[in-house]
Design a protein around this motif. Structure first.
Motif, mmCIF file in Angstrom:
data_model
loop_
_atom_site.group_PDB
_atom_site.id
_atom_site.type_symbol
_atom_site.label_atom_id
_atom_site.label_comp_id
_atom_site.label_asym_id
_atom_site.label_seq_id
_atom_site.Cartn_x
_atom_site.Cartn_y
_atom_site.Cartn_z
ATOM 1 N N SER A 257 -14.818 -4.459 28.692
ATOM 2 C CA SER A 257 -15.608 -3.632 29.593
ATOM 3 C C SER A 257 -15.667 -2.180 29.140
ATOM 4 O O SER A 257 -16.487 -1.418 29.633
ATOM 5 C CB SER A 257 -15.113 -3.745 31.036
ATOM 6 O OG SER A 257 -13.735 -3.694 31.090
ATOM 7 N N MET B 90 -19.546 -0.207 26.549
ATOM 8 C CA MET B 90 -20.165 1.088 26.809
ATOM 9 C C MET B 90 -20.713 1.704 25.527
ATOM 10 O O MET B 90 -21.486 2.655 25.566
ATOM 11 C CB MET B 90 -19.154 2.060 27.445
ATOM 12 C CG MET B 90 -18.347 1.482 28.576
ATOM 13 S SD MET B 90 -19.071 1.745 30.192
ATOM 14 C CE MET B 90 -18.696 3.458 30.450
ATOM 15 N N PHE C 190 -7.203 1.581 30.153
ATOM 16 C CA PHE C 190 -5.884 1.896 30.699
ATOM 17 C C PHE C 190 -4.897 0.801 30.355
ATOM 18 O O PHE C 190 -5.261 -0.330 30.065
ATOM 19 C CB PHE C 190 -5.971 2.038 32.221
ATOM 20 C CG PHE C 190 -6.705 3.268 32.664
ATOM 21 C CD1 PHE C 190 -8.073 3.352 32.551
ATOM 22 C CD2 PHE C 190 -6.020 4.353 33.179
ATOM 23 C CE1 PHE C 190 -8.753 4.487 32.932
ATOM 24 C CE2 PHE C 190 -6.702 5.500 33.581
ATOM 25 C CZ PHE C 190 -8.066 5.565 33.458
ATOM 26 N N ARG D 193 -6.664 -10.826 30.695
ATOM 27 C CA ARG D 193 -7.178 -9.772 31.557
ATOM 28 C C ARG D 193 -7.272 -8.470 30.758
ATOM 29 O O ARG D 193 -8.221 -7.692 30.904
ATOM 30 C CB ARG D 193 -6.289 -9.562 32.791
ATOM 31 C CG ARG D 193 -6.280 -10.729 33.749
ATOM 32 C CD ARG D 193 -5.908 -10.313 35.169
ATOM 33 N NE ARG D 193 -4.596 -9.749 35.340
ATOM 34 C CZ ARG D 193 -3.487 -10.439 35.558
ATOM 35 N NH1 ARG D 193 -3.532 -11.757 35.581
ATOM 36 N NH2 ARG D 193 -2.335 -9.829 35.720
ATOM 37 N N GLU E 59 -17.872 -7.892 35.520
ATOM 38 C CA GLU E 59 -16.907 -6.864 35.129
ATOM 39 C C GLU E 59 -17.411 -6.111 33.914
ATOM 40 O O GLU E 59 -17.427 -4.885 33.879
ATOM 41 C CB GLU E 59 -15.596 -7.576 34.795
ATOM 42 C CG GLU E 59 -14.419 -6.686 34.718
ATOM 43 C CD GLU E 59 -14.097 -6.060 36.045
ATOM 44 O OE1 GLU E 59 -13.834 -6.795 37.003
ATOM 45 O OE2 GLU E 59 -14.130 -4.813 36.104
ATOM 46 N N ASP F 93 -4.961 -4.569 35.671
ATOM 47 C CA ASP F 93 -5.167 -4.885 37.076
ATOM 48 C C ASP F 93 -5.684 -3.703 37.869
ATOM 49 O O ASP F 93 -6.157 -3.857 38.982
ATOM 50 C CB ASP F 93 -3.875 -5.420 37.688
ATOM 51 C CG ASP F 93 -3.455 -6.706 37.006
ATOM 52 O OD1 ASP F 93 -2.242 -6.951 36.878
ATOM 53 O OD2 ASP F 93 -4.352 -7.454 36.581
ATOM 54 N N GLU F 94 -5.568 -2.506 37.305
ATOM 55 C CA GLU F 94 -6.117 -1.359 38.010
ATOM 56 C C GLU F 94 -7.575 -1.116 37.647
ATOM 57 O O GLU F 94 -8.226 -0.257 38.212
ATOM 58 C CB GLU F 94 -5.296 -0.111 37.681
ATOM 59 C CG GLU F 94 -3.967 -0.122 38.415
ATOM 60 C CD GLU F 94 -3.034 0.963 37.927
ATOM 61 O OE1 GLU F 94 -3.402 1.692 36.986
ATOM 62 O OE2 GLU F 94 -1.939 1.070 38.488
ATOM 63 N N GLN F 95 -8.084 -1.872 36.668
ATOM 64 C CA GLN F 95 -9.448 -1.626 36.221
ATOM 65 C C GLN F 95 -10.413 -2.723 36.604
ATOM 66 O O GLN F 95 -11.614 -2.521 36.565
ATOM 67 C CB GLN F 95 -9.491 -1.571 34.699
ATOM 68 C CG GLN F 95 -8.964 -0.320 34.108
ATOM 69 C CD GLN F 95 -9.121 -0.357 32.604
ATOM 70 O OE1 GLN F 95 -8.176 -0.584 31.886
ATOM 71 N NE2 GLN F 95 -10.326 -0.159 32.150
ATOM 72 N N LEU F 96 -9.892 -3.912 36.884
ATOM 73 C CA LEU F 96 -10.775 -5.057 37.085
ATOM 74 C C LEU F 96 -11.060 -5.249 38.563
ATOM 75 O O LEU F 96 -10.140 -5.261 39.375
ATOM 76 C CB LEU F 96 -10.121 -6.322 36.517
ATOM 77 C CG LEU F 96 -9.704 -6.229 35.052
ATOM 78 C CD1 LEU F 96 -9.023 -7.509 34.611
ATOM 79 C CD2 LEU F 96 -10.917 -5.956 34.170
ATOM 80 N N PHE F 97 -12.309 -5.378 38.937
ATOM 81 C CA PHE F 97 -12.593 -5.525 40.356
ATOM 82 C C PHE F 97 -13.780 -6.402 40.663
ATOM 83 O O PHE F 97 -14.222 -6.483 41.786
ATOM 84 C CB PHE F 97 -12.797 -4.152 41.002
ATOM 85 C CG PHE F 97 -13.603 -3.221 40.162
ATOM 86 C CD1 PHE F 97 -14.985 -3.285 40.158
ATOM 87 C CD2 PHE F 97 -12.988 -2.291 39.342
ATOM 88 C CE1 PHE F 97 -15.723 -2.424 39.362
ATOM 89 C CE2 PHE F 97 -13.719 -1.432 38.549
ATOM 90 C CZ PHE F 97 -15.086 -1.498 38.556
ATOM 91 N N ASN G 157 -23.741 1.333 35.269
ATOM 92 C CA ASN G 157 -23.520 2.722 35.684
ATOM 93 C C ASN G 157 -24.189 3.700 34.735
ATOM 94 O O ASN G 157 -24.581 4.793 35.123
ATOM 95 C CB ASN G 157 -22.033 3.037 35.749
ATOM 96 C CG ASN G 157 -21.384 2.477 36.997
ATOM 97 O OD1 ASN G 157 -22.022 2.391 38.030
ATOM 98 N ND2 ASN G 157 -20.137 2.097 36.892
ATOM 99 N N ARG H 215 -9.054 -12.475 37.995
ATOM 100 C CA ARG H 215 -7.726 -12.618 38.582
ATOM 101 C C ARG H 215 -7.095 -13.967 38.273
ATOM 102 O O ARG H 215 -5.897 -14.134 38.412
ATOM 103 C CB ARG H 215 -7.798 -12.470 40.097
ATOM 104 C CG ARG H 215 -8.193 -11.098 40.515
ATOM 105 C CD ARG H 215 -8.281 -11.006 42.006
ATOM 106 N NE ARG H 215 -9.474 -10.290 42.404
ATOM 107 C CZ ARG H 215 -10.107 -10.480 43.533
ATOM 108 N NH1 ARG H 215 -9.673 -11.390 44.375
ATOM 109 N NH2 ARG H 215 -11.174 -9.785 43.817
ATOM 110 N N PHE I 118 -20.489 -3.902 34.511
ATOM 111 C CA PHE I 118 -20.314 -2.741 35.398
ATOM 112 C C PHE I 118 -20.616 -1.425 34.695
ATOM 113 O O PHE I 118 -21.371 -0.589 35.186
ATOM 114 C CB PHE I 118 -18.888 -2.734 35.941
ATOM 115 C CG PHE I 118 -18.604 -1.659 36.948
ATOM 116 C CD1 PHE I 118 -17.922 -0.501 36.587
ATOM 117 C CD2 PHE I 118 -18.996 -1.803 38.265
ATOM 118 C CE1 PHE I 118 -17.649 0.489 37.522
ATOM 119 C CE2 PHE I 118 -18.723 -0.817 39.210
ATOM 120 C CZ PHE I 118 -18.051 0.330 38.831
ATOM 121 N N GLY I 119 -20.019 -1.249 33.533
ATOM 122 C CA GLY I 119 -20.180 0.012 32.799
ATOM 123 C C GLY I 119 -21.629 0.294 32.435
ATOM 124 O O GLY I 119 -22.174 1.340 32.803
#
Lengths: 264, 266, 292
Positions: B149, B153, B83, B142, B98, B87-91, B105, B135, B101-102
């Motif tokens: 990330s 995949m 995207f 970022r 990070e 900042d909407e994807q990293l957590f 899953n 962050r 994560f993929g």
């Protein structure tokens, strides 16, 4: 693209045109009467019905009713269950489920609490649905409250506008990394955890940028602020406000003295 | 992996029409620039490809999977999406987590996860940031973590949404190298971008959307020779293309080498 | 009096190991358009915040040296006091909305209300500035229903309505499409023509090369170049600093040893200059070899 999510509904009804302090006084007075007025049920019912009537005259009743339902439905069910089964004053059992019984007194109490919450909510919706937060802040500031405090009281929903849209974006990004968001309830609940961190972080980044933008537009300038819109007040409204305050005070005094009398 | 988009129509709730009868075929290994003004349907189309949106008419196939029959988390095995806003994807608390994560899953074994994450971080020059909280990194790094990330995949198809926005020229050069690698690996790459200079130098096919329809779909050279380019304000042609036309060349050059060859041949 | 005077500015964010800005010194005369370029992390944003007086007031940290805007020392005045003189526009259109106003018109009024401008003056100023940014027809719309480009123009409007002497923009077009970017650049140019001093930090070198009066290049928190666009954008220092050259400049440099770029002409930083140079070299080649 996010929408301006808030309880305020733009419009031009008579409610919209009332001075914010009048509506605020109504909400606060109603809350006092609902929780502290004499007559239990009646004290809760009357202000609630009055609020709904006033909202209905402004064409906002449906919206308010829906909001009340959405916010209180689950809580009401929980209240009924908890007090129905567990209220210590339960004597007459209406329904038995094994060792547990639904007590009439508990149910009645739960109903009263639910009614009180609904009535208070209706009265406060009368204020929030018809008043722009900025106008409430302006009214409080004009009445003498320090601007910072007025702002804190009048703009609680400032961050909500973008949170809904942001939640959707974050969920989409996480699904794209293979996070299963459908499936069993447990799976769906687990999928909510990774939502918290990016939501908070991007909101915080947003808050920081917004506070810079506010500063640059003189938010903390030392001079007194002026306003684009004139808030229209009237002697009639001022009188009405005093009447509401006195009435609420009177009813509260009656109830308190009754309770003191009854405990002797 | 072949991508088939057949007569897709989509409107957002509220009636805004985002895609009007869009049909496209993307061959495996193509490097595509998806261009157009904001609101033309680029992001909407891209979201359809990972199944985040379902068409109201028409269908989309990624390989033999129809997007209507697979949840987005399933589609993530075939299509990775980066995207625009990292900042909407990293957590996660660390870059390592990070990027892991993929694959986690996807059900990779811990050994596989480790090896994939290690090699992806090396590829994107993020080894130094492995233990850092995303962050605490600057915006462009970022963005690189978000890219990592997705690359980890190892999907056959990759979609990048405005990957060069906010990048300086050195970072853009790094991104160029990543795209070159992906080309060698024969991945299908779709890049949503406004940066025509970057696109002309790294991508082959240009698909131009306007108001939900495909207005043009051609290889770079033909695309930039077209008439409409001078009439639209949605796109700004690459510098080399504009320079070629200023010099009266018949064929637009897409990079400096090409321009110089055309200049020297008179 | 210079519009901006920066003297040996050194600033370190709280808790940071190295300064974000080091020994920065420059002056800007009123009415100039200054482009600020630099790789990510070089200090463009920090410089913008320091010029707006938000560093050190909001960010604390350690600052040495002085920044004076319109003669006001930013360390002796709060951001609230500087607000009417200095405007700042940031990268993200949506996060510059106050969130407290329901129409474009009222959003624009926000700054005027904060600065205590009399109510009678407000409508004229608001309408003028909305015309200026092309949002006059959208006055009654909610700011949250605008596109990114429109929101960025609203951010500009809400700052320009205060009639600042100095306008600072930190990568204002990063999130915009070409149309949105061009609209923002046009508003900037018109502000400069009206006498506003503008500092524009950008990655889009092309526009700066064409319209800026002067360019300041940053690397590692320091000023490495400060001069005319033609000089700065053809300096090798830019390549080392990760800022890069415009493609047309690169093409001309590659062309030079091949005789395809006139040796006497400086490297171009605009398409027009590049076209002129390449044409001239081509004509010269034809003159030398008439059979071609």
């Amino acid at each position: 693209m996010s929408t301006h999510f808030s309880l305020y509904q733009p419009g031009s009804s008579y409610l919209h045109r009332l001075h914010p302090l009048t509506k605020l006084t109504f909400s606060l007075a109603a809350a006092v009467v609902v929780f502290g007025g004499p007559g239990g049920w009646l004290a809760a019912l009357f202000p609630g019905l009055l609020a709904m009537l006033l909202l209905w005259r402004a064409g906002l009743a449906w919206r308010a009713a829906l909001t009340i339902f959405r916010l209180l439905a689950l809580l009401t069910v929980v209240l009924f269950l908890v007090h129905g089964f567990l209220n210590p004053h339960n004597k007459s059992i209406l329904l038995s489920l094994g060792p547990f019984g639904l007590g009439q007194e508990g149910l009645a109490y739960a109903a009263l609490v639910a009614l009180r919450l609904a009535a208070t909510l209706a009265a406060s919706l009368l204020l929030t649905v018809s008043t722009q937060p900025a106008h409430l802040v302006q009214a409080l500031a004009e009445a003498g409250l320090p601007y910072g405090l007025a702002y804190l009281l009048g703009s609680p929903l400032l961050l909500l506008p973008q949170i809904a849209g942001r939640v959707r974006s974050i969920q989409a990004a996480q699904q794209a990394r293979g996070l299963k968001t459908e499936g069993s309830l447990l799976q769906r609940a687990r999928a909510l955890f990774p939502l918290a961190a990016p939501l908070i972080f991007s909101t915080l980044v947003d808050v920081e940028e917004r506070s810079l933008a506010l500063e640059v537009r003189g938010f903390s300038a030392p001079n007194p602020k002026t306003s684009l819109n004139e808030l229209v007040d009237s002697p009639a409204q001022r009188t009405a406000r005093w009447i509401m305050i006195l009435l609420a005070g009177l009813l509260l005094a009656v109830e308190l003295s009754w309770r003191v009398y009854a405990s002797h | 992996m072949l991508i088939q988009i057949n007569n897709v129509c989509f409107s957002y709730p509220g009636g805004v029409e985002a895609l009007l009868d869009v049909s496209l075929t993307v061959q495996p290994g193509e490097m595509i620039a998806l261009v157009g003004a904001n609101g033309s349907g680029k992001t909407t189309l891209a979201r359809h490809l990972i199944g985040l949106l379902q068409p109201q008419a028409g269908s989309i196939q990624i390989g033999d999977w129809a997007t209507s029959e697979h949840a987005p988390s399933q589609m993530a095995r075939r299509v990775a999406y980066v995207f625009q806003n990292p900042d909407e994807q990293l957590f996660c608390q660390r870059v390592w987590d990070e990027v892991a994560f993929g694959p986690q899953n996807l059900g990779c074994t811990p050994a596989e996860v480790t090896s994939r994450v290690k090699s992806t971080l090396e590829w994107l020059n993020l080894q130094a940031e492995e233990q850092v909280n995303p962050r605490d990194l600057i915006y462009s790094i970022r963005k690189r973590v978000a890219l990592a990330s997705a690359l980890v995949m190892q999907t056959p198809v990759l979609i990048l949404d405005e990957p060069t926005a906010g990048l300086d020229s050195r970072e853009q050069a790094q991104l160029s190298q990543v795209l070159a690698s992906l080309r060698l690996q024969q991945k299908t790459v779709i890049v949503i971008t406004h940066d025509m200079d970057f696109a002309a130098e790294n991508l082959d096919r240009f698909i131009y959307l306007q108001n939900g329809s495909v207005l043009a779909d051609a290889q770079a050279s033909a695309f930039f020779s077209a008439e409409f380019l001078s009439q639209t304000s949605d796109l700004i042609a690459p510098q080399m293309v504009r320079l070629s036309f200023s010099l009266g060349h018949t064929q637009p050059s897409l990079c400096a080498d090409q321009l110089l060859r055309n200049v020297s041949t008179g | 009096m210079p519009a901006i005077e920066v003297s040996s500015l050194t600033y370190t964010y709280p808790g940071a190991r190295a300064p974000a800005l080091q020994g920065i010194t420059f002056q800007v005369e009123p009415g100039q358009l200054i482009g600020v370029v630099g790789a990510n992390g070089a200090g463009k944003s920090s410089l913008c915040l320091a010029l707006a007086g938000l560093i050190p007031a909001l960010f604390h940290g350690q600052m040495q040296g002085t920044v004076k805007v319109c003669g006001l020392d930013t360390r002796l005045h709060t951001p609230g006091q500087l607000a009417g003189k200095i405007g700042l526009v940031l990268q993200n259109p949506a996060s510059q909305l106050s969130g407290m106003r329901y129409t474009v018109y009222e959003e624009t009024a926000f700054g005027l209300e904060n600065l205590g401008v009399p109510r009678s003056e407000m409508p004229a100023r608001i309408e003028r500035v909305l015309q200026q940014v092309g949002l006059a027809a959208l006055g009654e719309r909610s700011p949250y229903t605008l596109s990114g480009g429109q929101q960025q123009r609203l951010a500009l409007a809400s700052v320009l309505v205060l009639e600042p002497a100095v306008l600072i923009l930190d990568e204002p077009t990063t999130m915009l499409d070409p149309q949105g970017s061009q609209a923002v650049f046009k508003i900037i140019r018109e502000a400069v023509e009206a006498g506003t001093t503008v500092i524009l930090a950008e990655h889009h070198l092309e526009w700066i090369a064409r319209y800026a009066d002067r360019v300041i290049a940053l690397a590692g928190g320091e000023v490495i170049l400060d001069g005319l666009p033609e000089e700065v954008f053809s300096s090798p220092l830019l390549l080392e600093a990760g800022i890069g050259w415009l493609r047309c400049t690169v093409a001309a440099q590659q062309a030079s040893p091949l005789g395809l770029w006139p040796a006497s002409m400086p490297l171009p930083v605009t398409i027009d200059a590049a076209a002129a140079g390449f044409s001239k070299a081509a004509r010269k080649l034809r003159d030398v070899d008439p059979d071609q």
